[in-house]
Design a protein around this motif. Structure first.
Motif, PDB file in Angstrom:
ATOM      1  N   THR A 556     -10.492  34.209  34.545  1.00 33.08           N
ATOM      2  CA  THR A 556     -11.422  34.354  35.822  1.00 33.08           C
ATOM      3  C   THR A 556     -12.641  33.622  35.030  1.00 33.08           C
ATOM      4  OG1 THR A 556     -11.963  36.634  35.313  1.00 33.08           O
ATOM      5  CG2 THR A 556     -10.311  36.130  37.031  1.00 33.08           C
ATOM      6  N   LEU A 557     -13.436  34.031  33.743  1.00 33.64           N
ATOM      7  CA  LEU A 557     -14.176  33.458  33.320  1.00 33.64           C
ATOM      8  C   LEU A 557     -14.251  32.079  33.182  1.00 33.64           C
ATOM      9  CD1 LEU A 557     -17.170  33.855  32.445  1.00 33.64           C
ATOM     10  CD2 LEU A 557     -16.318  35.144  30.265  1.00 33.64           C
ATOM     11  N   LYS A 558     -13.224  31.912  32.387  1.00 39.67           N
ATOM     12  CA  LYS A 558     -12.874  30.353  32.227  1.00 39.67           C
ATOM     13  C   LYS A 558     -12.862  29.409  33.412  1.00 39.67           C
ATOM     14  CE  LYS A 558      -9.243  27.245  29.895  1.00 39.67           C
ATOM     15  NZ  LYS A 558      -7.784  27.226  29.064  1.00 39.67           N
ATOM     16  N   SER A 560     -14.232  30.123  35.996  1.00 45.51           N
ATOM     17  CA  SER A 560     -15.638  29.925  36.586  1.00 45.51           C
ATOM     18  C   SER A 560     -16.379  28.883  35.864  1.00 45.51           C
ATOM     19  CB  SER A 560     -16.511  31.388  36.819  1.00 45.51           C
ATOM     20  OG  SER A 560     -17.444  31.269  37.295  1.00 45.51           O
ATOM     21  N   ALA A 561     -16.246  28.951  34.612  1.00 40.26           N
ATOM     22  CA  ALA A 561     -16.727  27.721  33.688  1.00 40.26           C
ATOM     23  C   ALA A 561     -16.429  26.485  34.138  1.00 40.26           C
ATOM     24  CB  ALA A 561     -16.831  28.167  32.213  1.00 40.26           C
ATOM     25  N   LEU A 562     -15.145  26.436  34.182  1.00 44.25           N
ATOM     26  CA  LEU A 562     -14.672  24.922  34.611  1.00 44.25           C
ATOM     27  C   LEU A 562     -15.202  24.617  35.966  1.00 44.25           C
ATOM     28  CD1 LEU A 562     -10.994  25.744  34.006  1.00 44.25           C
ATOM     29  CD2 LEU A 562     -12.538  23.989  32.621  1.00 44.25           C
ATOM     30  N   LEU A 563     -15.559  25.471  36.757  1.00 50.44           N
ATOM     31  CA  LEU A 563     -16.154  25.300  38.080  1.00 50.44           C
ATOM     32  C   LEU A 563     -17.453  24.791  37.834  1.00 50.44           C
ATOM     33  CD1 LEU A 563     -14.837  27.768  40.932  1.00 50.44           C
ATOM     34  CD2 LEU A 563     -14.472  25.180  40.935  1.00 50.44           C
ATOM     35  N   ALA A 564     -18.246  25.581  37.064  1.00 47.02           N
ATOM     36  CA  ALA A 564     -19.594  25.137  36.776  1.00 47.02           C
ATOM     37  C   ALA A 564     -19.859  23.763  36.264  1.00 47.02           C
ATOM     38  CB  ALA A 564     -20.192  26.007  35.631  1.00 47.02           C
ATOM     39  N   ARG A 565     -18.409  23.369  35.305  1.00 42.26           N
ATOM     40  CA  ARG A 565     -18.870  22.018  34.923  1.00 42.26           C
ATOM     41  C   ARG A 565     -18.722  21.063  35.994  1.00 42.26           C
ATOM     42  NH1 ARG A 565     -14.011  20.175  30.924  1.00 42.26           N
ATOM     43  NH2 ARG A 565     -12.837  20.420  32.640  1.00 42.26           N
ATOM     44  N   SER A 577     -26.817  37.816  31.402  1.00 45.46           N
ATOM     45  CA  SER A 577     -26.047  38.047  29.935  1.00 45.46           C
ATOM     46  C   SER A 577     -25.136  37.110  29.791  1.00 45.46           C
ATOM     47  CB  SER A 577     -25.401  39.611  30.269  1.00 45.46           C
ATOM     48  OG  SER A 577     -26.185  40.689  30.341  1.00 45.46           O
ATOM     49  N   TRP A 578     -24.427  36.404  30.684  1.00 43.09           N
ATOM     50  CA  TRP A 578     -23.518  35.387  30.517  1.00 43.09           C
ATOM     51  C   TRP A 578     -24.468  34.284  29.675  1.00 43.09           C
ATOM     52  CZ3 TRP A 578     -19.103  37.136  31.560  1.00 43.09           C
ATOM     53  CH2 TRP A 578     -18.990  37.834  32.876  1.00 43.09           C
ATOM     54  N   ASP A 579     -25.621  33.955  30.071  1.00 45.25           N
ATOM     55  CA  ASP A 579     -26.486  32.811  29.324  1.00 45.25           C
ATOM     56  C   ASP A 579     -26.588  33.225  28.065  1.00 45.25           C
ATOM     57  OD1 ASP A 579     -27.993  30.664  29.227  1.00 45.25           O
ATOM     58  OD2 ASP A 579     -29.811  31.591  29.809  1.00 45.25           O
ATOM     59  N   ARG A 580     -26.858  34.791  27.710  1.00 45.04           N
ATOM     60  CA  ARG A 580     -27.283  35.197  26.510  1.00 45.04           C
ATOM     61  C   ARG A 580     -26.171  35.306  25.478  1.00 45.04           C
ATOM     62  NH1 ARG A 580     -29.386  39.924  26.747  1.00 45.04           N
ATOM     63  NH2 ARG A 580     -29.065  40.277  28.941  1.00 45.04           N
ATOM     64  N   PHE A 605     -16.466  31.274  25.204  1.00 44.77           N
ATOM     65  CA  PHE A 605     -17.683  31.469  24.988  1.00 44.77           C
ATOM     66  C   PHE A 605     -18.563  29.863  24.698  1.00 44.77           C
ATOM     67  CE2 PHE A 605     -16.943  35.793  23.608  1.00 44.77           C
ATOM     68  CZ  PHE A 605     -18.379  36.156  24.068  1.00 44.77           C
ATOM     69  N   GLU A 606     -17.636  29.069  24.204  1.00 46.34           N
ATOM     70  CA  GLU A 606     -18.226  27.478  24.078  1.00 46.34           C
ATOM     71  C   GLU A 606     -18.258  26.929  25.275  1.00 46.34           C
ATOM     72  OE1 GLU A 606     -15.569  25.576  21.255  1.00 46.34           O
ATOM     73  OE2 GLU A 606     -16.047  27.114  19.581  1.00 46.34           O
ATOM     74  N   MET A 607     -17.426  27.357  26.221  1.00 44.62           N
ATOM     75  CA  MET A 607     -17.443  26.570  27.519  1.00 44.62           C
ATOM     76  C   MET A 607     -18.572  27.117  28.319  1.00 44.62           C
ATOM     77  SD  MET A 607     -13.314  26.403  28.585  1.00 44.62           S
ATOM     78  CE  MET A 607     -13.658  25.916  30.158  1.00 44.62           C
ATOM     79  N   VAL A 608     -18.886  28.407  28.220  1.00 38.50           N
ATOM     80  CA  VAL A 608     -20.039  29.105  29.044  1.00 38.50           C
ATOM     81  C   VAL A 608     -21.236  28.641  28.584  1.00 38.50           C
ATOM     82  CG1 VAL A 608     -21.208  31.235  29.679  1.00 38.50           C
ATOM     83  CG2 VAL A 608     -18.467  31.043  29.795  1.00 38.50           C
ATOM     84  N   ALA A 609     -21.398  28.330  26.927  1.00 40.80           N
ATOM     85  CA  ALA A 609     -22.564  27.990  26.444  1.00 40.80           C
ATOM     86  C   ALA A 609     -22.891  26.485  27.110  1.00 40.80           C
ATOM     87  CB  ALA A 609     -22.505  27.938  25.145  1.00 40.80           C
ATOM     88  N   ALA A 610     -21.894  25.619  27.215  1.00 42.80           N
ATOM     89  CA  ALA A 610     -21.888  24.324  27.389  1.00 42.80           C
ATOM     90  C   ALA A 610     -22.220  24.038  29.055  1.00 42.80           C
ATOM     91  CB  ALA A 610     -20.869  23.618  27.166  1.00 42.80           C
ATOM     92  N   TYR A 611     -21.565  24.672  29.836  1.00 42.15           N
ATOM     93  CA  TYR A 611     -21.592  24.519  31.350  1.00 42.15           C
ATOM     94  C   TYR A 611     -22.313  25.686  32.257  1.00 42.15           C
ATOM     95  CZ  TYR A 611     -17.789  21.496  29.376  1.00 42.15           C
ATOM     96  OH  TYR A 611     -17.186  20.939  28.632  1.00 42.15           O
ATOM     97  N   GLY A 612     -22.188  26.952  31.657  1.00 47.73           N
ATOM     98  CA  GLY A 612     -22.694  28.151  32.408  1.00 47.73           C
ATOM     99  C   GLY A 612     -21.493  28.439  33.321  1.00 47.73           C
ATOM    100  N   ILE A 613     -21.679  29.480  33.970  1.00 51.33           N
ATOM    101  CA  ILE A 613     -20.580  29.629  34.970  1.00 51.33           C
ATOM    102  C   ILE A 613     -20.876  29.644  36.400  1.00 51.33           C
ATOM    103  CG2 ILE A 613     -19.394  31.249  33.467  1.00 51.33           C
ATOM    104  CD1 ILE A 613     -20.586  33.735  34.967  1.00 51.33           C
ATOM    105  N   ARG A 614     -19.855  29.486  37.366  1.00 48.71           N
ATOM    106  CA  ARG A 614     -20.214  29.241  38.790  1.00 48.71           C
ATOM    107  C   ARG A 614     -20.525  30.523  39.380  1.00 48.71           C
ATOM    108  NH1 ARG A 614     -22.103  25.452  42.314  1.00 48.71           N
ATOM    109  NH2 ARG A 614     -20.694  25.432  44.189  1.00 48.71           N
ATOM    110  N   ASN A 615     -20.274  31.692  39.056  1.00 50.10           N
ATOM    111  CA  ASN A 615     -20.246  32.922  39.993  1.00 50.10           C
ATOM    112  C   ASN A 615     -20.857  34.111  38.914  1.00 50.10           C
ATOM    113  OD1 ASN A 615     -17.202  31.512  40.295  1.00 50.10           O
ATOM    114  ND2 ASN A 615     -18.422  31.783  42.190  1.00 50.10           N
TER     115      ASN A 615
END
Length: 750
Positions: A556-558, A560-565, A577-580, A605-615
């Motif tokens: 689910t985290l993945k 949301s990261a794909l959606l953020a991209r 905390s996601w950002d940190r 972790f790399e995806m979230v660092a690059a794109y963030g998450i949508r939710n």
């Protein structure tokens, strides 16, 4: 002599035995049953001038009566016959059944039964979707599921059913894909397949409202009441609006001054929180959920509040009836400090929030952790405070336990645990749980109410707070193959994120929360089916469950990261905390060192660092007691109460059968036979991978030698194993096998 029946048009005609037999063959196809046994009863249902509809109803009732532990598949026959009967009714009512979906949409839009946005799709696109529809998937429901689908979810026109199940799923999928930028029709097909194959279960507001005009899609709301008359009645109005639209409401009352507090300079003038709860209670009753049932509201109070003892008596039989509120659901908000005082058998002090606010300029209910403990100890030393009461912490917990056994409530919200694992502490705090204790995030009260006049126009202004708002669905673990879990989890996040743009929220504070956090709640049902299929006993499966929900958390985290991209991150991502780089309370190295899927975690972790998450929030496990029937799965992540039983109500008898009864029945552990502490242990494994919460329901069999210490130990285990909340407490009454039940919030039932 030919036996005569009366057809739908009121005309007498010979009974068509071949047509009846054709339906029976389809109803029994592929099932381990003897159709001859059913045929042998047909003569018993015939009466002179019986209607064809009555014959079909009698056949369905026969299959229900024939369902038992050894022959459980008769309930599947009943479900199929009911679905065939509904298709026949729809055909005669509107003039066509399946295979003309474009006409379905245009007709239902014309009659204001469908949202006109469905006509954004071209006739060519709708015809393509019509070809993708699989009517035979209607045959995948047992009687309980089919009965619920027909009576609760199919749209009716002039008292008659006017749509078919696969049309529901396709229309909902079309709405979900309205704002998709690429391959919209292909997205519709993907959503349709996971919904119609029962791999994803939508919460009731989405399934019931998405294709109809102006429907609310959100399940859960939580608001906070400030300590003034404007805020109190503003929140009463908010409860009414949410209830009208079918949502479940949580209301935090811990800021309201206690009984005996100061009002306009006069000591002992305040009546405390209880009178306001009565107004909320009556509002919930008066403003029902779209005519279906009374509104559903949980009222929350911190355990340090001076009115806590009266709060625990809200629904007890003893005491002054003027202080009772039997239609709300109380919850107590518990700190780590309180639990430590209980464990050490120390005193606990109750305070008036108004007095604390006036002297220390601090809102006690907005603090948690060390900050709360520091100010709380300071308050205990302040002998100048007037509205104070010292009691035994352990005795207060005993009162909570006693009330739970008597009434099933109060719910318990472990505030420090929830906030310690909050991924958005940079923007606020979580004050309590929602109606079913599985959905919560930051929320705050609306403040600074002002009113002015310009000629004959009144203008009201305020500073908007935030009302926690969440849309829910559940992964149906009874139907999802291991190899599908990643794809469907990612699709579930996309589905829920799409609903945020489509929903019509009843409150501005709710819209604001959606804009800031984009909170979604992917949950799960069918865990007992999942385990039984793999020959695992529930109480012995903690490690297996831990690994399963770790994967769901990851996927689910993945998603949301794909959606953020693709669409951008949620507005408050920066500083979270996601950002940190802290996921579920742990940094990347923990996963690298301890997880069996460390490489996949490293990638995310790399995806979230690059794109963030949508939710801002991703997961929440609801009780879904009712919609699990629709899906043919066990409810939520709980053990079953019984592998097979007949549920009797005013509308008749409904067989309740677990999915794998025939070949794996003994791998379904029954809740009444599981030690509650073992159940809590499994729940704690799930809870640590859920960004919000889990509707954890405790069950005590009072026929056993249950002592107060057993209940105490269960609650302490829940706290120590980092569970965030305790939902309803059920009991099996002495000398019976009857569970004291509660009404479930329909909004969270997905």
């Amino acid at each position: 002599m030919n036996r005569m029946v009366i057809n739908r048009d009121g005309v007498r005609e010979p009974i068509d035995v071949d047509k009846i037999r054709e339906k029976l063959i389809k109803g029994c196809e592929g099932l381990d049953i003897n159709m001859v046994e059913l045929e042998s009863h047909i003569d018993t249902i015939y009466q002179e001038n019986i209607t064809t509809k009555r014959i079909q109803e009698s056949l369905i009732n026969l299959t229900v009566s024939m369902t038992n532990f050894e022959s459980s598949h008769w309930t599947n026959v009943g479900g199929r016959l009911l679905m065939m009967e509904i298709e026949r009714e729809v055909y005669h009512g509107r003039g066509y059944a399946y295979n003309d979906f474009y006409k379905t949409i245009t007709d239902l839009c014309k009659n204001d039964l469908y949202d006109n946005r469905l006509l954004d799709y071209t006739e060519k696109e709708i015809n393509e979707l019509n070809k993708h529809m699989v009517p035979d998937r209607d045959m995948n429901y047992d009687y309980a599921g089919a009965n619920m689908f027909v009576n609760r979810y199919l749209t009716k026109y002039r008292g008659e059913v006017w749509e078919l199940p696969q049309e529901v799923f396709m229309a909902v999928s079309m709405m979900l894909s309205l704002n998709e930028k690429k391959d919209r029709v292909e997205k519709v097909k993907k959503f349709y397949d996971v919904l119609s194959q029962k791999k994803i279960s939508l919460a009731t507001p989405i399934l019931a409202n998405l294709r109809v005009p102006n429907g609310n899609l959100a399940s859960c709301f939580i608001s906070a009441v400030d300590d003034n008359i404007e805020s109190i009645f503003y929140n009463v109005d908010s409860v009414a609006k949410i209830s009208k639209n079918g949502g479940g409401v949580g209301v935090n009352l811990s800021r309201i001054r206690g009984k005996g507090s100061v009002v306009n300079g006069y000591l002992n003038a305040s009546g405390g929180v209880i009178p306001w709860i009565k107004i909320i209670n009556d509002t919930a009753v008066a403003v029902n959920q779209q005519g279906r049932r009374a509104g559903a509201v949980t009222v929350a109070l911190d355990t340090w509040h001076i009115d806590m003892e009266q709060f625990l008596e809200l629904q007890s039989e003893n005491g002054d009836q003027r202080g009772k509120s039997y239609d709300v659901y109380p919850q107590v908000v518990v700190s780590d400090l309180f639990m430590k005082r209980v464990e050490e058998n120390q005193n606990w002090t109750l305070f008036d929030p108004y007095e604390v606010r006036k002297k220390y300029d601090v809102e006690l209910c907005e603090l948690y952790g060390d900050e709360f403990e520091d100010i709380y100890r300071t308050l205990e030393k302040d002998e100048s405070l007037q509205i104070v009461k010292k009691i035994s912490a352990r005795e207060l917990l005993k009162e909570i336990m006693k009330t739970q056994i008597e009434t099933g409530m109060p719910y318990i919200f472990f505030k420090d645990t929830a906030n310690r694992l909050n991924h958005n502490p940079h923007r606020g705090m979580i004050g309590n749980g929602n109606l079913c204790m599985e959905s919560f995030s930051n929320f705050s009260p609306t403040k600074k109410f002002t009113a002015t006049r310009e000629d004959n126009i009144g203008i009201s202004k305020n500073t908007l707070g935030e009302v926690h708002t969440c849309n829910l669905l559940s992964l149906n673990l009874a139907e999802i193959e291991d190899i599908e879990l990643e794809e469907i989890s990612i699709l579930a996040v996309r589905l829920l994120d799409n609903t945020i743009e489509l929903t019509k929220s009843p409150l501005r504070e709710s819209d604001r929360h959606n804009e800031l956090y984009r909170t979604v709640g992917v949950g799960a049902m069918g865990l007992s089916d999942y385990l039984a299929y793999r020959y695992l006993m529930y109480e012995e499966s903690a490690e297996e469950v831990d690994k399963l929900f770790e994967k769901i958390a990851l996927y689910t985290l993945k998603g949301s990261a794909l959606l953020a991209r693709e669409r951008g991150q949620y507005k408050l991502f920066s500083g979270s905390s996601w950002d940190r780089g802290i996921f579920f309370g742990k940094e990347k190295q923990y996963y690298i060192d301890n997880s069996e899927i460390a490489n996949e975690w490293a990638e995310v972790f790399e995806m979230v660092a690059a794109y963030g998450i949508r939710n801002g929030e991703l997961t929440a496990v609801a009780p879904n007691t009712s919609t699990s029937l629709l899906m043919g799965a066990t409810a939520s992540v709980n053990p079953v109460f019984s592998r097979f039983f007949i549920e009797k109500n005013q509308k008749g008898a409904v067989p309740r059968v677990v999915k794998h009864l025939n070949d794996r029945s003994w791998f379904y552990s029954e809740a009444k036979k599981i030690d509650p502490k073992e159940y809590v242990h499994v729940m704690s494994k799930i809870s640590r991978w859920i960004t919000q919460g889990v509707s954890m329901e405790l069950l005590y069999d009072l026929n056993k030698d249950i002592k107060a210490k057993d209940i105490y130990d269960t609650i302490m285990t829940a706290w120590k194993t980092q569970c965030k909340s305790i939902y309803y407490t059920r009991t099996i009454q002495k000398n019976s096998n009857i569970v004291r039940e509660k009404e479930e919030c329909e909004s969270c039932s997905g």
